[in-house]
Write a protein that holds these residues in place. Structure first.
Motif, mmCIF file in Angstrom:
data_model
loop_
_atom_site.group_PDB
_atom_site.id
_atom_site.type_symbol
_atom_site.label_atom_id
_atom_site.label_comp_id
_atom_site.label_asym_id
_atom_site.label_seq_id
_atom_site.Cartn_x
_atom_site.Cartn_y
_atom_site.Cartn_z
ATOM 1 N N LEU A 137 -2.761 -6.708 105.817
ATOM 2 C CA LEU A 137 -3.769 -7.520 106.508
ATOM 3 C C LEU A 137 -4.073 -6.954 107.892
ATOM 4 C CD1 LEU A 137 -2.772 -11.228 105.750
ATOM 5 C CD2 LEU A 137 -4.849 -10.048 105.019
ATOM 6 N N ALA A 138 -3.029 -6.528 108.592
ATOM 7 C CA ALA A 138 -3.225 -5.967 109.929
ATOM 8 C C ALA A 138 -4.062 -4.700 109.867
ATOM 9 C CB ALA A 138 -1.869 -5.673 110.567
ATOM 10 N N ALA A 139 -3.788 -3.845 108.885
ATOM 11 C CA ALA A 139 -4.555 -2.603 108.735
ATOM 12 C C ALA A 139 -6.013 -2.900 108.405
ATOM 13 C CB ALA A 139 -3.925 -1.740 107.637
ATOM 14 N N GLU A 140 -6.231 -3.958 107.637
ATOM 15 C CA GLU A 140 -7.606 -4.337 107.270
ATOM 16 C C GLU A 140 -8.378 -4.877 108.475
ATOM 17 O OE1 GLU A 140 -9.889 -7.587 104.410
ATOM 18 O OE2 GLU A 140 -7.720 -7.349 104.277
ATOM 19 N N ARG A 141 -7.693 -5.689 109.300
ATOM 20 C CA ARG A 141 -8.374 -6.309 110.432
ATOM 21 C C ARG A 141 -8.543 -5.363 111.627
ATOM 22 N NH1 ARG A 141 -8.252 -9.562 106.797
ATOM 23 N NH2 ARG A 141 -8.223 -11.845 106.951
ATOM 24 N N LEU A 142 -7.634 -4.427 111.808
ATOM 25 C CA LEU A 142 -7.681 -3.557 112.980
ATOM 26 C C LEU A 142 -8.911 -2.650 112.931
ATOM 27 C CD1 LEU A 142 -6.011 -2.731 115.534
ATOM 28 C CD2 LEU A 142 -5.128 -0.836 114.139
ATOM 29 N N PRO A 143 -9.710 -2.606 113.977
ATOM 30 C CA PRO A 143 -10.909 -1.756 113.972
ATOM 31 C C PRO A 143 -10.591 -0.295 114.311
ATOM 32 C CG PRO A 143 -10.825 -2.997 116.014
ATOM 33 C CD PRO A 143 -9.650 -3.455 115.207
ATOM 34 N N LYS A 144 -9.444 0.153 113.848
ATOM 35 C CA LYS A 144 -9.003 1.534 114.068
ATOM 36 C C LYS A 144 -8.288 2.024 112.816
ATOM 37 C CE LYS A 144 -7.850 0.766 118.995
ATOM 38 N NZ LYS A 144 -6.762 0.885 120.008
ATOM 39 N N PHE A 145 -8.124 3.349 112.722
ATOM 40 C CA PHE A 145 -7.295 3.906 111.664
ATOM 41 C C PHE A 145 -5.821 3.615 111.963
ATOM 42 C CE2 PHE A 145 -10.893 6.985 111.097
ATOM 43 C CZ PHE A 145 -11.132 6.740 109.755
ATOM 44 N N PHE A 146 -5.015 3.471 110.925
ATOM 45 C CA PHE A 146 -3.568 3.432 111.114
ATOM 46 C C PHE A 146 -2.994 4.850 111.299
ATOM 47 C CE2 PHE A 146 -0.810 -0.427 109.994
ATOM 48 C CZ PHE A 146 -1.619 -1.290 110.698
ATOM 49 N N PRO A 147 -3.388 5.824 110.453
ATOM 50 C CA PRO A 147 -2.742 7.142 110.547
ATOM 51 C C PRO A 147 -3.387 8.085 111.566
ATOM 52 C CG PRO A 147 -4.219 7.113 108.676
ATOM 53 C CD PRO A 147 -4.262 5.728 109.272
ATOM 54 N N LEU A 148 -2.660 9.123 111.898
ATOM 55 C CA LEU A 148 -3.208 10.234 112.682
ATOM 56 C C LEU A 148 -4.216 10.974 111.811
ATOM 57 C CD1 LEU A 148 -3.030 12.310 115.112
ATOM 58 C CD2 LEU A 148 -1.300 13.491 113.735
ATOM 59 N N LEU A 149 -5.388 11.232 112.355
ATOM 60 C CA LEU A 149 -6.413 11.969 111.608
ATOM 61 C C LEU A 149 -6.969 13.087 112.475
ATOM 62 C CD1 LEU A 149 -8.533 9.165 109.841
ATOM 63 C CD2 LEU A 149 -6.844 10.676 108.803
ATOM 64 N N THR A 150 -7.066 14.251 111.880
ATOM 65 C CA THR A 150 -7.694 15.379 112.559
ATOM 66 C C THR A 150 -8.977 15.711 111.825
ATOM 67 O OG1 THR A 150 -5.534 16.251 113.227
ATOM 68 C CG2 THR A 150 -7.400 17.764 113.311
ATOM 69 N N THR A 151 -10.108 15.577 112.514
ATOM 70 C CA THR A 151 -11.408 15.798 111.899
ATOM 71 C C THR A 151 -12.199 16.811 112.719
ATOM 72 O OG1 THR A 151 -12.647 14.141 113.162
ATOM 73 C CG2 THR A 151 -11.364 13.349 111.289
ATOM 74 N N ALA A 152 -13.340 17.229 112.179
ATOM 75 C CA ALA A 152 -14.205 18.175 112.893
ATOM 76 C C ALA A 152 -14.717 17.568 114.197
ATOM 77 C CB ALA A 152 -15.387 18.576 112.000
ATOM 78 N N ALA A 153 -14.761 16.213 114.223
ATOM 79 C CA ALA A 153 -15.260 15.541 115.417
ATOM 80 C C ALA A 153 -14.156 15.281 116.444
ATOM 81 C CB ALA A 153 -15.910 14.214 115.018
ATOM 82 N N GLY A 154 -12.920 15.591 116.073
ATOM 83 C CA GLY A 154 -11.820 15.376 117.009
ATOM 84 C C GLY A 154 -10.622 14.729 116.339
ATOM 85 N N THR A 155 -9.591 14.500 117.109
ATOM 86 C CA THR A 155 -8.345 13.923 116.592
ATOM 87 C C THR A 155 -8.259 12.438 116.932
ATOM 88 O OG1 THR A 155 -7.173 16.032 116.819
ATOM 89 C CG2 THR A 155 -5.826 14.035 116.693
ATOM 90 N N VAL A 156 -7.876 11.661 115.935
ATOM 91 C CA VAL A 156 -7.691 10.220 116.102
ATOM 92 C C VAL A 156 -6.190 9.951 116.153
ATOM 93 C CG1 VAL A 156 -8.038 7.938 115.083
ATOM 94 C CG2 VAL A 156 -9.828 9.690 114.879
ATOM 95 N N ARG A 157 -5.753 9.327 117.218
ATOM 96 C CA ARG A 157 -4.330 9.030 117.348
ATOM 97 C C ARG A 157 -3.923 7.876 116.422
ATOM 98 N NH1 ARG A 157 -3.474 9.025 123.953
ATOM 99 N NH2 ARG A 157 -3.994 11.227 124.306
ATOM 100 N N PRO A 158 -2.683 7.886 115.964
ATOM 101 C CA PRO A 158 -2.246 6.805 115.069
ATOM 102 C C PRO A 158 -2.145 5.474 115.805
ATOM 103 C CG PRO A 158 -0.377 8.176 115.693
ATOM 104 C CD PRO A 158 -1.604 8.871 116.199
ATOM 105 N N ALA A 159 -2.325 4.398 115.070
ATOM 106 C CA ALA A 159 -2.170 3.062 115.646
ATOM 107 C C ALA A 159 -0.702 2.827 115.980
ATOM 108 C CB ALA A 159 -2.655 2.007 114.655
ATOM 109 N N ARG A 160 -0.485 1.996 116.979
ATOM 110 C CA ARG A 160 0.877 1.624 117.372
ATOM 111 C C ARG A 160 1.149 0.207 116.862
ATOM 112 N NH1 ARG A 160 2.993 4.707 121.734
ATOM 113 N NH2 ARG A 160 4.137 2.883 122.521
ATOM 114 N N VAL A 161 2.163 0.101 116.030
ATOM 115 C CA VAL A 161 2.513 -1.180 115.413
ATOM 116 C C VAL A 161 3.889 -1.612 115.896
ATOM 117 C CG1 VAL A 161 2.986 -2.386 113.244
ATOM 118 C CG2 VAL A 161 1.119 -0.723 113.358
ATOM 119 N N LEU A 162 3.963 -2.817 116.415
ATOM 120 C CA LEU A 162 5.227 -3.394 116.870
ATOM 121 C C LEU A 162 5.584 -4.559 115.959
ATOM 122 C CD1 LEU A 162 7.572 -3.860 118.859
ATOM 123 C CD2 LEU A 162 5.982 -5.175 120.302
#
Length: 385
Positions: free
Chosen positions: A148-173
């Motif tokens: 549910l948290a992954a669905e609601r969060l307006p960000k990716f959970f994992p680290l992603l490296t794309t042609a447009a740049g790198t997306v840092r992983p979400a921080r979950v506590l």
């Protein structure tokens, strides 16, 4: 005379689980001689089991009255007032009964002469692990909370490296390292998040770290002018009292917080105050699994999804019911294990001297047997007197 087991349809809002599924009923019927399983029409529909599935397994599909007219009745949710009235002297009820939250239901069942076995009271001993429905459902709740948290969060959970740049992983506590918390940690980790776990119990560090999460340790500064035992107790007390403030910087760094700190029969401890929510980034998500007992977050509304300081706060009350197929399968196996443990020559005659049944028994012979539940009822009875 045949032993009869009744499986009524659950009527609580949002409850999609069923106490016995066809495959498990089939195995039970194959191993127990002279057994009849009566399943109410539509009882399994929420978990995607049709009446035809039950008939193929050898069950009798019946009306509601016949489902309750059985030696042993199995349920998921605690019985409603109407369901309590349907039960009578000599019958056995097995299910989740919320004895500490609903002691008045226990009293009503005792007055009806019903013997009840509460699945949440199953002792935590090695030979009772197969009956541990509470842990099974908590594990599903922890998994579902992370999804549910992954669905609601307006960000990716994992680290992603794309042609447009790198997306840092979400921080979950994850707050609380019990069964639900550990499953939430494991699931968030599988989804690629950077995961942190906190529990006031230091020994849980090893379990949290074994799942690849970082353990959050809260530092408490107090005067060391006591002996070793007194000092440890004072540290524990101060840590509990100061948890919300000590957790605040860790909460502010998190994109997702999943809180699971819950003590049955007591208000949930406050771990996330409003200032901590305000310090989180807009769009962050809190999934509060302690919502049924008031919540670990000051802003949680039981059973609701709200926005507070631009943070999404979810207060679910029954996440296992959102995964009714596997939840029903696991629950049915624990209920069946309870039944099989109490069988004696084709009849259900549990030994109430046995630790499993001694501790699981809520009502018997017209009395509430659980000491803690009796303690909750005694003040009320004294007031009436």
């Amino acid at each position: 005379m045949a032993l009869t087991i009744g499986v009524p349809r659950e009527t609580d809002s949002g409850e999609a689980r069923v106490a016995l599924i066809p495959d498990v009923a089939d195995r039970l019927l194959a191993t127990v001689d002279d057994l009849e399983v009566r399943v109410e029409e539509g009882a399994g529909h929420g978990a995607y089991h049709t009446d035809a599935d039950y008939e193929a397994a050898g069950c009798a599909v019946v009306g509601r009255d016949e489902a309750f007219d059985a030696d042993l009745v199995t349920k998921v949710a605690p019985p409603s007032d109407d369901e309590v009235e349907r039960l009578g002297d000599g019958q056995v009820l097995i299910g989740f009964l919320s004895p500490l939250e609903r002691p008045e239901t226990a009293r009503a069942l005792a007055e009806q002469g019903v013997t009840t076995l509460a699945m949440e009271l199953v002792p935590r001993i090695s030979r009772a692990q197969k009956l541990d429905a509470l842990s099974a459902m908590s594990s599903i709740g922890g998994y579902r909370a992370a999804i549910l948290a992954a669905e609601r969060l307006p960000k990716f959970f994992p680290l992603l490296t794309t042609a447009a740049g790198t997306v840092r992983p979400a921080r979950v506590l994850v707050l609380g390292a019990g069964v639900a918390g550990l499953q939430a940690i494991a699931t968030a980790k599988r989804l690629g998040a950077k995961v942190f776990g906190y529990d006031i119990r230091e020994p849980t560090r090893e379990e949290v770290e074994s799942l690849g999460a970082s353990f959050v340790e809260l530092e408490v500064d107090i005067e060391a002018d006591q002996d070793e035992s007194g000092y440890a107790e004072q540290v524990e007390k101060e840590k509990q009292e100061r948890q919300p403030e000590l957790l605040k910087p860790h909460l502010a760094d998190a994109d997702v917080v999943i809180s699971t700190a819950l003590i049955p029969g007591k208000p949930a401890p406050l771990l996330i105050n409003e200032n901590a929510v305000a310090a989180m980034d807009p769009g962050s998500v809190i999934v509060d699994l302690a919502a049924p007992n008031g919540g670990n977050c000051a802003l949680t509304e039981t059973g609701e999804e709200i926005a507070g300081h631009d943070v999404q706060i979810l207060g679910p009350t029954n996440l296992p019911a959102q995964m009714p197929v596997h939840a029903s399968e696991l629950y049915a196996k624990t209920v069946t294990a309870m039944i099989e443990e109490g069988l004696d020559d084709g009849t259900f005659a549990p030994d109430f001297e046995d630790q499993i049944f001694a501790e699981s028994c809520l009502t018997r012979d017209g009395e509430v047997r659980n000491e803690r539940v009796r303690g909750l009822l005694e003040p009320v009875e004294e007031d009436k007197a």
